[in-house]
Write a protein that holds these residues in place. Structure first.
Motif, PDB file in Angstrom:
ATOM      1  N   GLY A  82       0.830  -1.193   0.000  1.00 22.20           N
ATOM      2  CA  GLY A  82       0.000   0.000   0.000  1.00 22.20           C
ATOM      3  C   GLY A  82       0.871   1.252   0.000  1.00 22.20           C
ATOM      4  O   GLY A  82       1.934   1.254   0.612  1.00 22.20           O
ATOM      5  N   HIS A  83       0.448   2.271  -0.772  1.00 25.00           N
ATOM      6  CA  HIS A  83       1.202   3.534  -0.759  1.00 25.00           C
ATOM      7  C   HIS A  83       0.390   4.582  -0.008  1.00 25.00           C
ATOM      8  O   HIS A  83      -0.821   4.657  -0.192  1.00 25.00           O
ATOM      9  CB  HIS A  83       1.452   4.002  -2.190  1.00 25.00           C
ATOM     10  CG  HIS A  83       2.402   3.084  -2.925  1.00 25.00           C
ATOM     11  ND1 HIS A  83       3.733   3.011  -2.620  1.00 25.00           N
ATOM     12  CD2 HIS A  83       2.187   2.172  -3.893  1.00 25.00           C
ATOM     13  CE1 HIS A  83       4.316   2.089  -3.411  1.00 25.00           C
ATOM     14  NE2 HIS A  83       3.387   1.564  -4.190  1.00 25.00           N
ATOM     15  N   PRO A  84       1.045   5.386   0.830  1.00 27.94           N
ATOM     16  CA  PRO A  84       0.291   6.379   1.606  1.00 27.94           C
ATOM     17  C   PRO A  84      -0.299   7.450   0.691  1.00 27.94           C
ATOM     18  O   PRO A  84       0.224   7.714  -0.371  1.00 27.94           O
ATOM     19  CB  PRO A  84       1.354   6.967   2.530  1.00 27.94           C
ATOM     20  CG  PRO A  84       2.670   6.598   1.951  1.00 27.94           C
ATOM     21  CD  PRO A  84       2.466   5.409   1.087  1.00 27.94           C
TER      22      PRO A  84
END
Ligand code: SF4
Length: 384
Positions: A382-384
């Protein structure tokens, strides 16, 4: 109605029980002391072994360079009909030890360079090595501390360790104290209890680790009294040093059972030694027997350190890597040790075993499976 005579006198029962325990301890202590007395304790005792005159003379010459001591229990494992016997190779002095090579060291992993006070090495922030004694129950020919065992050689005194205890007290980052040596389990129970109590009085210490070859070479020394001496507040890990499955005897099995039942975690480190355990079959059997029979997790397989006069027992790193790869394919994770090199300049232990990563392209890695096939693995995070 029960007469008062049927009711045991509680204090008498306690006295009887403690006398029985004392008798049992005295009996256990006599057993291991006999084992030491009946073994090789001096160079002159080599004359009693079934060696040819030439072998005896060579062994006596080499024993002047590095001490000799072999308990009877370990001597009895030697097959004297085989000059290349792997048990014999570990303890009987050989003339090759006198052939020192360029690039070998007195202190191969720089214990002394990282020693701020006598009898202590502080190489990594959270742990220290503590040397309560420079004496051992058995002297292994390949020992990487053999120069210290010879040049320092002293045993335990409380006073000699006090500067090391004070150092540990003054360094709250230290969480593990590793008793090594020399062999800490060659000390009397009273000394072990004293050391354990002194360390556990230092609140920031959480773990006591004990590096020992006693369960291998003098298993009768693992007594109820020894276990009791080490029991207290601290988690205790005993790191044994078995190098060959032939060292795993019923006596060693009983010793490890006693340690396990005492609540200690058991791990093993082996040294990779040419002519002793440098085949995949020998290592596989050793690792399986350690885990399945002794309940001892194979922890490290050490590449032979650059100790003086040991070139004849060292493999190449390439050979070690091939063995580590073969073990990885044959053994379950719990039976597999990590193949490591302790760097000579004090750089610590580094794994030398197989690396399965072949290449990386962005988030896609090319990784070799245990079947030899290289597969792509794309990370998904997951990317912020
Ligand atoms: S028991 Fe350990 S410290 Fe003692 S000689 Fe053997 S390897 Fe060295």
């Amino acid at each position: 109605m029960t007469s008062h005579l049927d009711i045991p006198d509680a204090s008498m029962a306690v006295d009887d029980a403690s006398m029985a325990a004392d008798d049992e301890r005295a009996h256990e202590d006599a057993a291991w002391q006999d084992d030491v007395r009946a073994g090789v304790r001096h160079v002159r005792d080599l004359a009693s072994l079934p060696l040819s005159p030439a072998e005896r003379a060579a062994a006596q010459a080499a024993a002047t360079r590095h001490k000799v001591r072999i308990p009877k229990a370990y001597l009895d494992l030697i097959d004297w009909s085989d000059p290349a016997d792997p048990i014999r190779a570990q303890v009987i002095p050989s003339p090759e030890e006198l052939a020192e090579q360029e690039g070998e060291f007195d202190d191969p992993i720089a214990d002394h360079a990282f020693s701020p006070v006598p009898r202590l090495t502080h190489r990594h922030a959270d742990r220290v090595l503590l040397f309560p004694t420079y004496q051992c129950a058995v002297y292994c020919r390949f020992c990487f501390r053999k120069e210290s065992l010879t040049s320092i050689g002293r045993g335990y005194t409380r006073e000699a360790l006090e500067p090391a205890f004070a150092y540990i007290e003054a360094h709250p980052e230290i969480r593990e104290v590793i008793l090594t040596g020399g062999d800490p389990l060659s000390l009397p129970d009273k000394a072990l209890a004293e050391i354990r109590a002194r360390i556990e009085a230092i609140p920031h210490v959480r773990l006591l680790r004990i590096h020992t070859r006693v369960p291998v070479a003098l298993p009768s020394r693992i007594t109820a009294g020894l276990v009791q001496a080490l029991q207290g507040r601290l988690m205790v890990t005993v790191v044994t040093h078995f190098n060959h499955a032939r060292e795993i005897t019923p006596a060693a099995e009983a010793a490890c059972r006693t340690l396990r039942q005492g609540g200690f975690v058991l791990l093993n480190q082996s040294v990779l030694l040419k002519g002793v355990n440098d085949t995949v079959e020998v290592l596989e059997e050793l690792c399986r027997e350690l885990m399945y029979r002794l309940g001892v997790k194979p922890y490290y397989l050490h590449h032979g350190d650059l100790a003086r006069g040991m070139a004849h027992r060292r493999t190449t790193i390439h050979q070690g890597q091939a063995l580590a790869s073969a073990l990885r394919a044959r053994l379950s994770g719990i039976c597999n040790p990590v193949y490591v090199l302790d760097l000579p300049d004090g750089g610590g232990k580094v794994p030398l075993g197989p690396c399965h990563v072949e290449a990386r392209d962005g988030e896609t890695w090319r990784i070799r499976g245990q079947d030899g096939e290289v597969r792509a693995y794309t990370e998904v995070v997951g990317h912020p």
